[in-house]
Write an enzyme that holds these catalytic residues in place. Structure first.
Site, PDB file in Angstrom:
ATOM      1  N   THR A   1      58.531  78.533  24.929  1.00  0.00           N
ATOM      2  CA  THR A   1      57.980  79.257  26.149  1.00  0.00           C
ATOM      3  C   THR A   1      56.976  78.398  26.931  1.00  0.00           C
ATOM      4  O   THR A   1      55.938  78.951  27.588  1.00  0.00           O
ATOM      5  CB  THR A   1      57.307  80.606  25.718  1.00  0.00           C
ATOM      6  OG1 THR A   1      56.529  80.083  24.533  1.00  0.00           O
ATOM      7  CG2 THR A   1      58.420  81.574  25.289  1.00  0.00           C
ATOM      8  N   GLY A   2      56.776  77.061  26.796  1.00  0.00           N
ATOM      9  CA  GLY A   2      56.160  76.244  27.599  1.00  0.00           C
ATOM     10  C   GLY A   2      56.569  75.922  28.905  1.00  0.00           C
ATOM     11  O   GLY A   2      57.662  76.350  29.467  1.00  0.00           O
ATOM     12  N   PRO A   3      56.030  75.122  29.584  1.00  0.00           N
ATOM     13  CA  PRO A   3      56.429  74.672  30.898  1.00  0.00           C
ATOM     14  C   PRO A   3      57.755  73.980  30.974  1.00  0.00           C
ATOM     15  O   PRO A   3      58.617  74.012  32.034  1.00  0.00           O
ATOM     16  CB  PRO A   3      55.220  73.667  31.644  1.00  0.00           C
ATOM     17  CG  PRO A   3      54.018  74.210  30.776  1.00  0.00           C
ATOM     18  CD  PRO A   3      54.629  74.599  29.544  1.00  0.00           C
TER      19      PRO A   3
ATOM     20  N   HIS B   1      49.624  56.753  21.569  1.00  0.00           N
ATOM     21  CA  HIS B   1      48.666  57.671  21.392  1.00  0.00           C
ATOM     22  C   HIS B   1      47.878  57.579  20.160  1.00  0.00           C
ATOM     23  O   HIS B   1      46.648  58.092  20.335  1.00  0.00           O
ATOM     24  CB  HIS B   1      49.546  59.238  21.165  1.00  0.00           C
ATOM     25  CG  HIS B   1      49.956  59.664  22.803  1.00  0.00           C
ATOM     26  ND1 HIS B   1      50.205  60.880  23.095  1.00  0.00           N
ATOM     27  CD2 HIS B   1      49.787  58.895  24.253  1.00  0.00           C
ATOM     28  CE1 HIS B   1      50.378  61.364  24.151  1.00  0.00           C
ATOM     29  NE2 HIS B   1      50.210  60.072  24.919  1.00  0.00           N
TER      30      HIS B   1
ATOM     31  N   SER C   1      52.387  83.100  24.507  1.00  0.00           N
ATOM     32  CA  SER C   1      53.700  83.378  24.824  1.00  0.00           C
ATOM     33  C   SER C   1      53.798  85.029  25.277  1.00  0.00           C
ATOM     34  O   SER C   1      54.534  85.341  26.253  1.00  0.00           O
ATOM     35  CB  SER C   1      54.670  83.413  23.882  1.00  0.00           C
ATOM     36  OG  SER C   1      54.719  84.370  22.835  1.00  0.00           O
TER      37      SER C   1
ATOM     38  N   ARG D   1      58.117  82.195  19.853  1.00  0.00           N
ATOM     39  CA  ARG D   1      57.479  82.937  19.084  1.00  0.00           C
ATOM     40  C   ARG D   1      56.625  83.883  19.659  1.00  0.00           C
ATOM     41  O   ARG D   1      56.160  83.755  20.719  1.00  0.00           O
ATOM     42  CB  ARG D   1      56.732  82.128  17.978  1.00  0.00           C
ATOM     43  CG  ARG D   1      55.234  81.292  18.634  1.00  0.00           C
ATOM     44  CD  ARG D   1      54.610  80.711  17.603  1.00  0.00           C
ATOM     45  NE  ARG D   1      53.450  79.885  18.341  1.00  0.00           N
ATOM     46  CZ  ARG D   1      52.847  79.004  17.802  1.00  0.00           C
ATOM     47  NH1 ARG D   1      52.884  79.051  16.351  1.00  0.00           N
ATOM     48  NH2 ARG D   1      51.925  78.472  18.237  1.00  0.00           N
TER      49      ARG D   1
HETATM   50  N1  LIG Z   1      54.740  69.225  29.798  1.00  0.00           N
HETATM   51  C1  LIG Z   1      54.849  67.994  29.968  1.00  0.00           C
HETATM   52  O1  LIG Z   1      54.988  67.614  31.115  1.00  0.00           O
HETATM   53  C2  LIG Z   1      55.368  67.149  28.830  1.00  0.00           C
HETATM   54  C3  LIG Z   1      55.517  65.927  29.158  1.00  0.00           C
HETATM   55  C4  LIG Z   1      56.026  64.905  27.975  1.00  0.00           C
HETATM   56  C5  LIG Z   1      56.347  65.581  26.875  1.00  0.00           C
HETATM   57  N2  LIG Z   1      56.164  66.864  26.453  1.00  0.00           N
HETATM   58  C6  LIG Z   1      56.658  67.441  25.343  1.00  0.00           C
HETATM   59  O2  LIG Z   1      57.460  68.616  25.427  1.00  0.00           O
HETATM   60  C7  LIG Z   1      57.150  69.505  24.413  1.00  0.00           C
HETATM   61  C8  LIG Z   1      57.004  70.968  24.981  1.00  0.00           C
HETATM   62  O3  LIG Z   1      56.042  70.693  26.008  1.00  0.00           O
HETATM   63  P1  LIG Z   1      55.370  72.034  26.686  1.00  0.00           P
HETATM   64  O4  LIG Z   1      54.377  71.616  27.766  1.00  0.00           O
HETATM   65  O5  LIG Z   1      56.404  73.166  27.011  1.00  0.00           O
HETATM   66  O6  LIG Z   1      54.641  72.617  25.460  1.00  0.00           O
HETATM   67  P2  LIG Z   1      53.564  73.853  25.325  1.00  0.00           P
HETATM   68  O7  LIG Z   1      53.331  74.668  26.061  1.00  0.00           O
HETATM   69  O8  LIG Z   1      52.722  73.362  24.374  1.00  0.00           O
HETATM   70  O9  LIG Z   1      54.492  74.469  23.738  1.00  0.00           O
HETATM   71  C9  LIG Z   1      55.996  74.635  23.996  1.00  0.00           C
HETATM   72  C10 LIG Z   1      56.417  75.473  22.786  1.00  0.00           C
HETATM   73  O10 LIG Z   1      56.140  75.193  21.727  1.00  0.00           O
HETATM   74  C11 LIG Z   1      55.505  76.191  20.949  1.00  0.00           C
HETATM   75  N3  LIG Z   1      55.010  75.983  19.683  1.00  0.00           N
HETATM   76  C12 LIG Z   1      53.799  74.834  19.585  1.00  0.00           C
HETATM   77  N4  LIG Z   1      53.079  74.748  18.595  1.00  0.00           N
HETATM   78  C13 LIG Z   1      54.305  75.595  17.712  1.00  0.00           C
HETATM   79  C14 LIG Z   1      54.010  75.820  16.077  1.00  0.00           C
HETATM   80  N5  LIG Z   1      53.430  75.197  15.375  1.00  0.00           N
HETATM   81  N6  LIG Z   1      55.087  76.672  15.989  1.00  0.00           N
HETATM   82  C15 LIG Z   1      56.008  77.433  16.809  1.00  0.00           C
HETATM   83  N7  LIG Z   1      55.883  77.093  17.767  1.00  0.00           N
HETATM   84  C16 LIG Z   1      55.043  76.221  18.508  1.00  0.00           C
HETATM   85  C17 LIG Z   1      54.647  76.953  21.668  1.00  0.00           C
HETATM   86  O11 LIG Z   1      54.527  78.210  21.365  1.00  0.00           O
HETATM   87  P3  LIG Z   1      53.005  79.096  21.628  1.00  0.00           P
HETATM   88  O12 LIG Z   1      52.981  79.040  23.292  1.00  0.00           O
HETATM   89  O13 LIG Z   1      53.137  80.227  20.931  1.00  0.00           O
HETATM   90  O14 LIG Z   1      51.885  78.255  21.106  1.00  0.00           O
HETATM   91  C18 LIG Z   1      55.551  76.868  22.889  1.00  0.00           C
HETATM   92  O15 LIG Z   1      56.684  77.964  22.898  1.00  0.00           O
HETATM   93  C19 LIG Z   1      55.853  69.105  23.836  1.00  0.00           C
HETATM   94  O16 LIG Z   1      56.376  68.405  22.569  1.00  0.00           O
HETATM   95  C20 LIG Z   1      55.418  68.098  24.620  1.00  0.00           C
HETATM   96  O17 LIG Z   1      54.879  67.092  23.859  1.00  0.00           O
HETATM   97  C21 LIG Z   1      55.831  67.798  27.636  1.00  0.00           C
END
Ligand SMILES: NC(=O)c1ccc[n+]([C@@H]2O[C@H](COP(=O)([O-])OP(=O)(O)OC[C@H]3O[C@@H](n4cnc5c(N)ncnc54)[C@H](OP(=O)(O)O)[C@@H]3O)[C@@H](O)[C@H]2O)c1
Length: 432
Positions: free
Chosen positions: A12-14, A218, A41, A36
């Site tokens: 449920t992230g971006p 990183h 969320s 979750r």
């Molecule tokens: N956003 C970007 O521009 C970007 C760029 C490069 C790579 N990424 C990678 O893409 C992935 C998703 O990014 P995002 O920005 O959408 O991330 P986010 O908002 O941090 O999280 C995505 C999802 O993961 C869930 N989550 C995190 N930790 C968890 C855990 N321990 N157990 C169960 N669910 C968990 C979150 O749930 P909750 O909200 O409940 O915590 C949310 O639904 C990440 O691995 C990130 O490193 C993102």
């Protein structure tokens, strides 16, 4: 025949918002979204309900217009346990350390019907973990790993909602499938190419997983005294991830850690019979270009054969050359865009009032522990990785002690991620 007709996006992230809009807009798939139950969320699901299940992506730059759009998601599930099928493809757009969490909570009948699983931002070994986990329920499911998420996407108004902003789209991504070439892989590539991403197909998922720049940079950028202090103590002024000391952590010693760690990962990769990465090429061609006057083509081509001190020098030059965006337009005072001003985010209280660690370095801790575990399993020495992890765990323990009596998330615990690691190593043994 492709399996991308009914797609469940887990997360449920971006990134989930952008991917859902892409999958519906470009492929015309039926799309469900699941997450979750959590404070973050909760805000996302409420905003989604208020918008009539409409997701929206805006872009920062006109050149990324193809990524923008809206879509109405077909189904929404609060809590992975509530997902009802059938879903032929599962897109995991949660952080890499949460794959097991999601797979364990989905109903076995739902999982049994899944024919393809896409890992959006996996780490080294993630596809092995997922394949192992699926063996009893969906042994024939295809697993596809992308080297990383397609761009940079964040909440439009800074807080979780149905609306995101995609500020960047990557030039190139690597992708690999457990089936080699497949209809699902081709469609996924096509969807990314429509957004302007150059897709390079590798022979296997793990080969794509080795081509993630965060894996190489990183650990050293976050597991050093300056960054750890900024994240866990946050006592002084803001520090910036990509700035030189004293504004950030970058020193010749840190650069030496990056290059040494790259060599250690390279040994692990070679032991698995896979081709390594030219770190400098990866940095300047796949991530951010620098000016030819700073690093020449020849330096890039010869990087792997150069003496270690020369390699360190070139990587230091790379970071120094990117303090400002060297291709931005200078202002009237001759100042270029302050490209390196990415602040190190400190620990924070989550929606339930518990102290939590930001995704960077929390997710990097998992990624680095997995590499360390795989290296141990293969008998490859990794002294730099050991040193960085020891530093991180010391800082983590100290931060937990300093907050004794206050509610802390599990990110403050030193972990061995044994269960995930055992599965990854078991699968690697089967594959070799
Ligand atoms: N956003 C970007 O521009 C970007 C760029 C490069 C790579 N990424 C990678 O893409 C992935 C998703 O990014 P995002 O920005 O959408 O991330 P986010 O908002 O941090 O999280 C995505 C999802 O993961 C869930 N989550 C995190 N930790 C968890 C855990 N321990 N157990 C169960 N669910 C968990 C979150 O749930 P909750 O909200 O409940 O915590 C949310 O639904 C990440 O691995 C990130 O490193 C993102």
């Amino acid at each position: 025949m492709s399996d991308l007709d009914r797609v469940l996006v887990a997360g449920t992230g971006p990134t989930s918002v952008q991917l859902a809009v892409m999958l519906k807009g470009v492929l015309g798939a039926v799309v469900g979204i699941a997450g979750r139950e959590s404070g973050r969320s909760g805000a996302f699901f409420s905003a989604l309900a208020a918008s009539g299940r409409v997701l929206r992506v805006d872009v920062q730059n006109e050149q990324h217009r193809a990524a923008a759009g809206t879509c109405e998601v077909d189904e929404v599930f609060r809590g992975y346990g509530s997902v009802a099928g059938p879903w032929s493809t599962l897109v995991l757009s949660v952080t890499a350390d949460a794959y097991t969490h999601v797979l364990d909570r989905l109903d076995r009948r739902v999982l049994g019907g899944v024919r393809c699983v896409v890992l959006v931002s996996p780490t080294f070994g993630s596809s092995s973990l997922v394949r192992n986990r699926l063996r009893a329920v969906a042994p024939d499911a295809e697993v596809i790993s992308l080297s990383s998420y397609l761009g940079g996407t964040r909440w439009h108004d800074g807080a979780p909602s149905h609306h995101v902003l995609t500020a960047a789209v990557k030039k190139r991504l690597y992708v690999g499938s457990s089936r080699g070439r497949s209809a699902n892989l081709d469609l996924l590539c096509e969807a990314h190419r429509r957004l302007g991403v150059d897709m390079v197909v590798m022979g296997s998922p793990v080969e794509a997983e080795t081509r993630n720049i965060s894996l190489y940079v990183h650990p050293a950028l976050f597991m050093n005294e300056i960054s750890l202090d900024a994240v866990f103590a946050a006592s002084g002024p803001v520090k910036y991830v990509y700035k030189l000391v004293p504004e950030g952590p970058i020193t010749p010693a840190l650069v030496n850690d990056i290059v040494s760690q790259w060599r250690e990962v390279g040994e692990v990769v070679a032991k698995l019979g896979l081709e390594g990465v030219n770190l400098l090429r990866f940095m300047v061609e796949d991530s951010y270009p620098v000016r030819e006057e700073s690093i020449s083509r020849d330096d890039v081509e010869r990087f792997e054969e150069l003496p270690p001190i020369h390699q360190d020098y070139l990587v230091y030059v790379r970071y120094a050359s990117l303090l400002v965006d060297p291709f931005s337009e200078p202002d009237a005072d001759g100042r270029y865009f302050d490209f390196s001003a990415v602040p190190l985010r400190p620990v924070f209280r989550d929606g339930e009032g518990r102290w939590d660690v930001p995704r960077m370095p929390k997710e990097d801790y998992y990624r680095t522990k997995v590499i360390q575990g795989v290296a141990r399993h293969l008998g490859v020495g990794c002294p730099t990785i050991d040193k960085l992890l020891a530093r991180y765990e010391r800082a983590l323990t100290g931060a937990a002690r300093a907050r004794a009596g206050q509610p802390l998330s599990e990110a403050f615990e030193v972990k061995d991620f044994r269960e995930d690691l055992d599965m990854i190593c078991e699968e690697i043994a089967v594959a070799r």
